[in-house]
Design a protein around this motif. Structure first.
Motif, PDB file in Angstrom:
ATOM      1  N   THR A 144       0.867  -1.323  -0.005  1.00 27.34           N
ATOM      2  CA  THR A 144       0.039   0.157   0.013  1.00 27.34           C
ATOM      3  C   THR A 144       0.882   1.270  -0.102  1.00 27.34           C
ATOM      4  OG1 THR A 144      -0.215   0.154   2.331  1.00 27.34           O
ATOM      5  CG2 THR A 144      -1.974  -1.036   1.232  1.00 27.34           C
ATOM      6  N   ALA A 145       0.138   2.319  -0.174  1.00 28.40           N
ATOM      7  CA  ALA A 145       0.844   3.686  -0.061  1.00 28.40           C
ATOM      8  C   ALA A 145      -0.253   4.455   0.277  1.00 28.40           C
ATOM      9  CB  ALA A 145       1.646   4.230  -0.990  1.00 28.40           C
ATOM     10  N   SER A 146      -0.061   5.667   0.925  1.00 26.89           N
ATOM     11  CA  SER A 146      -1.312   6.768   0.915  1.00 26.89           C
ATOM     12  C   SER A 146      -1.876   7.150  -0.077  1.00 26.89           C
ATOM     13  CB  SER A 146      -0.806   8.004   2.045  1.00 26.89           C
ATOM     14  OG  SER A 146       0.058   8.646   1.330  1.00 26.89           O
ATOM     15  N   ALA A 147      -2.980   7.651  -0.199  1.00 31.62           N
ATOM     16  CA  ALA A 147      -3.512   8.121  -1.385  1.00 31.62           C
ATOM     17  C   ALA A 147      -2.967   9.299  -2.036  1.00 31.62           C
ATOM     18  CB  ALA A 147      -5.110   8.149  -1.219  1.00 31.62           C
ATOM     19  N   ALA A 148      -2.567  10.109  -1.014  1.00 37.30           N
ATOM     20  CA  ALA A 148      -1.886  11.231  -1.584  1.00 37.30           C
ATOM     21  C   ALA A 148      -0.619  10.910  -2.196  1.00 37.30           C
ATOM     22  CB  ALA A 148      -1.674  12.281  -0.231  1.00 37.30           C
ATOM     23  N   GLU A 149       0.131  10.078  -1.672  1.00 36.73           N
ATOM     24  CA  GLU A 149       1.497   9.665  -2.284  1.00 36.73           C
ATOM     25  C   GLU A 149       0.960   9.118  -3.521  1.00 36.73           C
ATOM     26  OE1 GLU A 149       4.582   9.170  -0.360  1.00 36.73           O
ATOM     27  OE2 GLU A 149       5.879   7.788  -1.782  1.00 36.73           O
ATOM     28  N   ARG A 150       0.195   8.390  -3.665  1.00 36.71           N
ATOM     29  CA  ARG A 150      -0.073   7.434  -4.901  1.00 36.71           C
ATOM     30  C   ARG A 150      -0.708   8.529  -6.140  1.00 36.71           C
ATOM     31  NH1 ARG A 150      -4.231   3.922  -4.333  1.00 36.71           N
ATOM     32  NH2 ARG A 150      -4.957   4.357  -1.931  1.00 36.71           N
ATOM     33  N   ALA A 151      -1.170   9.400  -5.545  1.00 40.58           N
ATOM     34  CA  ALA A 151      -1.851  10.549  -6.543  1.00 40.58           C
ATOM     35  C   ALA A 151      -0.492  11.365  -7.107  1.00 40.58           C
ATOM     36  CB  ALA A 151      -2.793  11.506  -6.136  1.00 40.58           C
ATOM     37  N   LYS A 152       0.339  11.485  -6.216  1.00 41.06           N
ATOM     38  CA  LYS A 152       1.673  12.308  -6.508  1.00 41.06           C
ATOM     39  C   LYS A 152       2.329  11.490  -7.518  1.00 41.06           C
ATOM     40  CE  LYS A 152       3.111  13.968  -2.671  1.00 41.06           C
ATOM     41  NZ  LYS A 152       3.924  13.955  -1.381  1.00 41.06           N
ATOM     42  N   ARG A 153       2.645  10.240  -7.384  1.00 39.85           N
ATOM     43  CA  ARG A 153       3.329   9.385  -8.236  1.00 39.85           C
ATOM     44  C   ARG A 153       2.596   9.352  -9.720  1.00 39.85           C
ATOM     45  NH1 ARG A 153       4.084   4.204  -4.383  1.00 39.85           N
ATOM     46  NH2 ARG A 153       5.664   4.974  -2.810  1.00 39.85           N
ATOM     47  N   ARG A 154       1.318   9.165  -9.590  1.00 49.11           N
ATOM     48  CA  ARG A 154       0.495   9.347 -10.991  1.00 49.11           C
ATOM     49  C   ARG A 154       0.738  10.500 -11.626  1.00 49.11           C
ATOM     50  NH1 ARG A 154      -0.456   6.008 -14.765  1.00 49.11           N
ATOM     51  NH2 ARG A 154      -2.341   6.011 -15.721  1.00 49.11           N
ATOM     52  N   TYR A 155       0.678  11.703 -10.878  1.00 47.49           N
ATOM     53  CA  TYR A 155       0.577  12.822 -11.657  1.00 47.49           C
ATOM     54  C   TYR A 155       1.948  12.920 -12.332  1.00 47.49           C
ATOM     55  CZ  TYR A 155       0.767  18.095 -11.483  1.00 47.49           C
ATOM     56  OH  TYR A 155       0.770  19.284 -12.007  1.00 47.49           O
ATOM     57  N   LYS A 156       3.089  12.467 -11.658  1.00 45.96           N
ATOM     58  CA  LYS A 156       4.365  12.748 -12.043  1.00 45.96           C
ATOM     59  C   LYS A 156       4.500  12.005 -13.558  1.00 45.96           C
ATOM     60  CE  LYS A 156       9.073  12.207 -10.590  1.00 45.96           C
ATOM     61  NZ  LYS A 156       9.694  11.055 -10.782  1.00 45.96           N
ATOM     62  N   GLN A 157       3.974  10.850 -13.519  1.00 47.83           N
ATOM     63  CA  GLN A 157       3.884   9.970 -14.727  1.00 47.83           C
ATOM     64  C   GLN A 157       3.212  10.368 -15.531  1.00 47.83           C
ATOM     65  OE1 GLN A 157       1.912   6.253 -13.455  1.00 47.83           O
ATOM     66  NE2 GLN A 157       3.964   5.207 -12.718  1.00 47.83           N
ATOM     67  N   LEU A 158       1.879  11.091 -15.558  1.00 50.53           N
ATOM     68  CA  LEU A 158       1.113  11.289 -16.464  1.00 50.53           C
ATOM     69  C   LEU A 158       1.720  12.690 -17.002  1.00 50.53           C
ATOM     70  CD1 LEU A 158      -2.418  10.703 -15.012  1.00 50.53           C
ATOM     71  CD2 LEU A 158      -1.097   9.570 -16.938  1.00 50.53           C
ATOM     72  N   LYS A 159       2.299  13.581 -16.417  1.00 46.40           N
ATOM     73  CA  LYS A 159       2.749  14.826 -16.499  1.00 46.40           C
ATOM     74  C   LYS A 159       4.089  14.734 -17.744  1.00 46.40           C
ATOM     75  CE  LYS A 159       0.902  18.454 -15.140  1.00 46.40           C
ATOM     76  NZ  LYS A 159       0.126  19.489 -15.977  1.00 46.40           N
TER      77      LYS A 159
END
Ligand code: DC
Length: 226
Positions: free
Chosen positions: A152-167
């Motif tokens: 797992t990872a916190s939702a905030a951390e997962r959103a940050k990782r996904r944001y970076k990938q998509l950017k």
């Protein structure tokens, strides 16, 4: 009496963005085991259903689609990411989109769709071992797996990782929007009646929030005692 040796499975379950995909690939490479990306199967069916213009809430139609869609994994010629071929078309890039993720999540809540994908998943269990990445690997598909991790990872951390990938891919997204989507998908995946996202009772919990990938891989490998 001699028994055929049981092929070991390392089940790695957890929500999207926990780093499961990358960790599973690195761990499989390290062990020299095969890899099952079960999320790609649900994405492939969701994608095929979309291409066929099916109503994703039509359980009968999407089940037929799950039963008939031809899904193949092919090693990339350049040593890059494994290609996913859906009904003869290389759909690897399309399957990574948020749209494909949402379609996968929708069809994955249909019990007969999940049933249609069981045999295909069991077929990945071949010597010398299998790393199975998903939501229900340790609970439903390989309950007898000797090694189970819930990542797992916190939702905030997962959103940050996904944001970076998509950017990096040049897509226009907002961090807040992604976090909302992730939380909505988590709650849908955790609350569905069949194979909800939850740790197997015998799974080792690994929270990757704030951890580097190398440390996560080491923690997961420590679970595998051969
Ligand atoms: O891991 P992923 O994001 O590629 O998965 C896409 C969707 O498929 C996700 O919303 C949940 C579903 N899924 C599932 O229900 N069971 C699995 N074993 C793997 C994925």
């Amino acid at each position: 009496m001699s028994r055929s040796p049981v092929v070991p499975v390392l089940a790695i379950d957890g929500p999207s963005g926990s780093g499961k995909g990358t960790v599973s690939r690195l761990v499989a490479d390290h062990l020299g085991w095969r890899l099952l990306d079960s999320g790609a199967l649900y994405r492939a069916v969701g994608y095929a259903a979309g291409m066929a213009g099916l109503d994703l809430s039509d359980a009968e139609a999407v089940t037929r689609c799950a039963e008939t869609t031809k899904i193949q994994f092919r090693a990339a010629a350049d040593g890059g990411d494994t290609r996913v071929i859906v009904n003869g078309h290389d759909a690897t890039d399309e399957l990574r989109t948020e749209t494909a993720g949402a379609a996968a999540s929708a069809i994955a809540s249909v019990p007969s769709v999940r049933q249609a994908l069981v045999a295909l998943q069991l077929g990945f269990r071949k010597a010398p071992g299998l790393v199975a990445d998903g939501r229900d690997m340790g609970t439903v598909i390989f309950p007898d797996a000797p090694f189970k991790v819930f990542l797992t990872a916190s939702a905030a951390e997962r959103a940050k990782r996904r944001y970076k990938q998509l950017k990096e891919k040049g897509l226009s997204v907002t961090l807040a929007g992604l976090q909302r989507e992730i939380e909505a998908r988590d709650s849908r995946d955790a609350s569905r009646a069949v194979a909800p996202l939850k740790p197997a009772v015998d799974a080792v919990l690994v929270d990757s929030t704030g951890m580097g990938i190398g440390d996560v891989v080491a923690k997961v490998l420590a679970v595998v005692k051969l």
